[in-house]
Design an enzyme around this catalytic site. Structure first.
Site, PDB file in Angstrom:
ATOM      1  CG  ASP A 167      -0.284  -0.020   2.526  1.00 29.34           C
ATOM      2  OD1 ASP A 167       0.935   0.196   2.576  1.00 29.34           O
ATOM      3  OD2 ASP A 167      -0.966  -0.242   3.534  1.00 29.34           O
ATOM      4  CB  SER A 168       0.259   4.548  -1.330  1.00 27.67           C
ATOM      5  OG  SER A 168      -0.870   5.036  -0.621  1.00 27.67           O
TER       6      SER A 168
ATOM      7  N   GLY B 197      -1.021   5.930   2.452  1.00 26.43           N
ATOM      8  CA  GLY B 197      -2.112   6.883   2.607  1.00 26.43           C
ATOM      9  C   GLY B 197      -3.037   6.559   3.760  1.00 26.43           C
TER      10      GLY B 197
ATOM     11  CG  ASP C 130      -5.992  -5.603   1.928  1.00 27.34           C
ATOM     12  OD1 ASP C 130      -5.560  -5.176   3.031  1.00 27.34           O
ATOM     13  OD2 ASP C 130      -6.606  -4.873   1.124  1.00 27.34           O
TER      14      ASP C 130
ATOM     15  CB  CYS D 277     -11.056 -26.584   8.650  1.00 23.90           C
ATOM     16  SG  CYS D 277      -9.602 -25.571   8.301  1.00 23.90           S
TER      17      CYS D 277
ATOM     18  CB  CYS E 128      -6.023 -25.210   8.524  1.00 28.98           C
ATOM     19  SG  CYS E 128      -6.667 -25.149  10.221  1.00 28.98           S
TER      20      CYS E 128
ATOM     21  CB  CYS F  40      -9.025 -27.997  11.589  1.00 26.88           C
ATOM     22  SG  CYS F  40      -9.748 -26.438  12.142  1.00 26.88           S
TER      23      CYS F  40
ATOM     24  CG  HIS G 102      -9.108 -22.102  11.718  1.00 26.14           C
ATOM     25  ND1 HIS G 102      -9.608 -23.229  11.100  1.00 26.14           N
ATOM     26  CD2 HIS G 102     -10.172 -21.268  11.922  1.00 26.14           C
ATOM     27  CE1 HIS G 102     -10.910 -23.096  10.940  1.00 26.14           C
ATOM     28  NE2 HIS G 102     -11.277 -21.928  11.433  1.00 26.14           N
TER      29      HIS G 102
END
Length: 401
Positions: free
Chosen positions: A98-99, A101, A283, A321, A323, A326, A365
């Site tokens: 990101d800039s 800002g 994001d 899940c 992951c 899990c 997770h």
């Protein structure tokens, strides 16, 4: 370098369902990204509590870095020594920065905005600093991020004028902010070209909660012909209905041959709504921040791991899940017969004891959930079943854990 290929649109596009969902690929200097995509946030050059290998394992294709904070620490001299952020943090896939800002906006009364740029005191050591569109481009060039964001003024939801502070930002304030961002966009573009930056620069649509200002901002950015377009200034304190109103207005109007990025948003429901309105990239700090605060996302709603009812619960956070939290090493979900993962009781225990493994597993997770959600969206778009997927998503999330 940036090449965006639109592979497919939702068959419901233009129908009464109002879907503008898209499936595409985004080719950047450090790799190809499948869209729609969620991008984990690595503010200081790290996604909090998550090893880079874990990000690879869970399918992260692109992550974020924060221009403002990396400028403060470790500084550009260190970044130059490592040839940019990729080598510094040992991440070989694309990075978006990101800039600065938004961070400048969040400083509130500690900063002073002028046509030239923003003066502020460093939150690290109090040094007086000056950030301009040109300096933002120079910093991001040093970081060598694949996607560079223009320096903009994040239009606040609440008024910044002393006489009206605390009230909704007026149309006049929003226009002034939006027009300043457009002028800064042109300066960013000129400096980006002067630096011969080989990466891609995105413009940012601003305009607050005013649809006609959003239209003007988009028209100005299209005239500058940025290779990608972002929507900023949402999820800055406005009511959800206002955010959705603006998103539904501007999302479908974004140029169809370019990637669309919705900045800083949001919940799983927000991501689905974004995809429905033509957004390709998302994001948000929510997955990792909520994980550190004991809130876990799952297919069947959100789970508060600190609640006493989880003290002896043998189930994983999400029975579907795969992951590491899990499903453990096997990668087999509870629903498919796996029993290698960690229980809710264990995560509850870690949280109550303040053990760092707790938020680490929770972060893994939550990020896995977000990334897998986007994979399921892509699969549904590929199969032409996105409408049915959305209906099932909302049904499952409403079921509760």
């Amino acid at each position: 370098m940036l090449k965006f290929e639109l592979l497919k649109t939702d068959p419901a596009e233009g129908s009464y369902l109002g879907s503008h969902a898209r499936r595409g690929t985004l080719t950047l200097n450090h790799g190809v990204v499948q869209t729609p995509i969620f991008m984990p946030v690595g503010t200081y050059g790290t996604v909090k509590g998550v090893m880079p290998q874990s990000l690879h394992d869970m399918g992260a294709q692109i992550i974020l870095g924060n221009t403002f904070h990396l400028w403060m620490r470790p500084g550009l001299d260190v970044m130059e020594k490592f040839g940019g952020l990729h080598q510094f943090e040992k991440w070989d896939k694309p990075i978006l920065t990101d800039s600065g800002g938004f961070q400048v906006w969040s400083l509130g009364e500690m900063r002073k905005i002028s046509e030239e740029g923003v003066k502020f005191a460093s939150p690290v050591n109090g040094d007086k600093l000056f950030l301009t569109p040109e300096i933002s481009m120079q910093i991001q060039t040093t970081l060598n991020s694949d996607i560079v964001m223009q320096f903009d003024e994040c239009t606040p939801y609440l008024s910044v004028e002393p006489k009206t502070k605390g009230l909704v930002t007026t149309e006049r304030e929003a226009r002034s902010s939006m027009e300043l961002s457009l002028r800064w966009a042109k300066r960013c573009q000129e400096e980006f070209a002067r630096l011969n930056n080989p990466n891609a620069l995105f413009g940012i649509v601003q305009g607050g909660m005013h649809e006609h200002l959003r239209d003007e901002s988009l028209a100005g950015l299209e005239a500058l012909d940025f290779p990608g377009i972002a929507v900023g200034g949402l999820s800055v304190g406005e009511p959800k209905e206002d955010m959705m109103r603006v998103l539904k207005h501007i999302g479908p109007k974004l140029p169809k041959h370019k990637p669309h990025y919705l900045m800083g948003v949001g919940t799983p429901e927000d991501l689905i709504a974004g995809v429905q309105n033509g957004i390709d990239m998302f994001d948000c700090v929510m997955p990792t921040r909520n994980a550190r605060n004991g809130t876990l996302f799952s297919r069947y709603g959100d789970l508060k791991i600190r609640n006493a009812r989880h003290k002896s619960d043998p189930q994983p956070l999400d029975v579907t899940c795969t992951c590491h939290a899990c499903a453990g090493k096997s990668g087999v979900s509870w629903a498919d017969g796996g029993r290698d993962g960690f229980s809710r009781a264990y995560l509850h225990h870690l949280d109550r004891c303040g053990e760092m493994l707790g938020p680490m597993l929770a972060s893994i997770h939550n990020l896995h959930y977000y990334l897998n959600l986007m994979q399921e969206v892509r699969d549904a778009l590929d199969a032409g079943t996105f409408g049915a997927f959305v209906n099932q998503f909302h049904t499952d999330r409403a079921r509760g854990v």
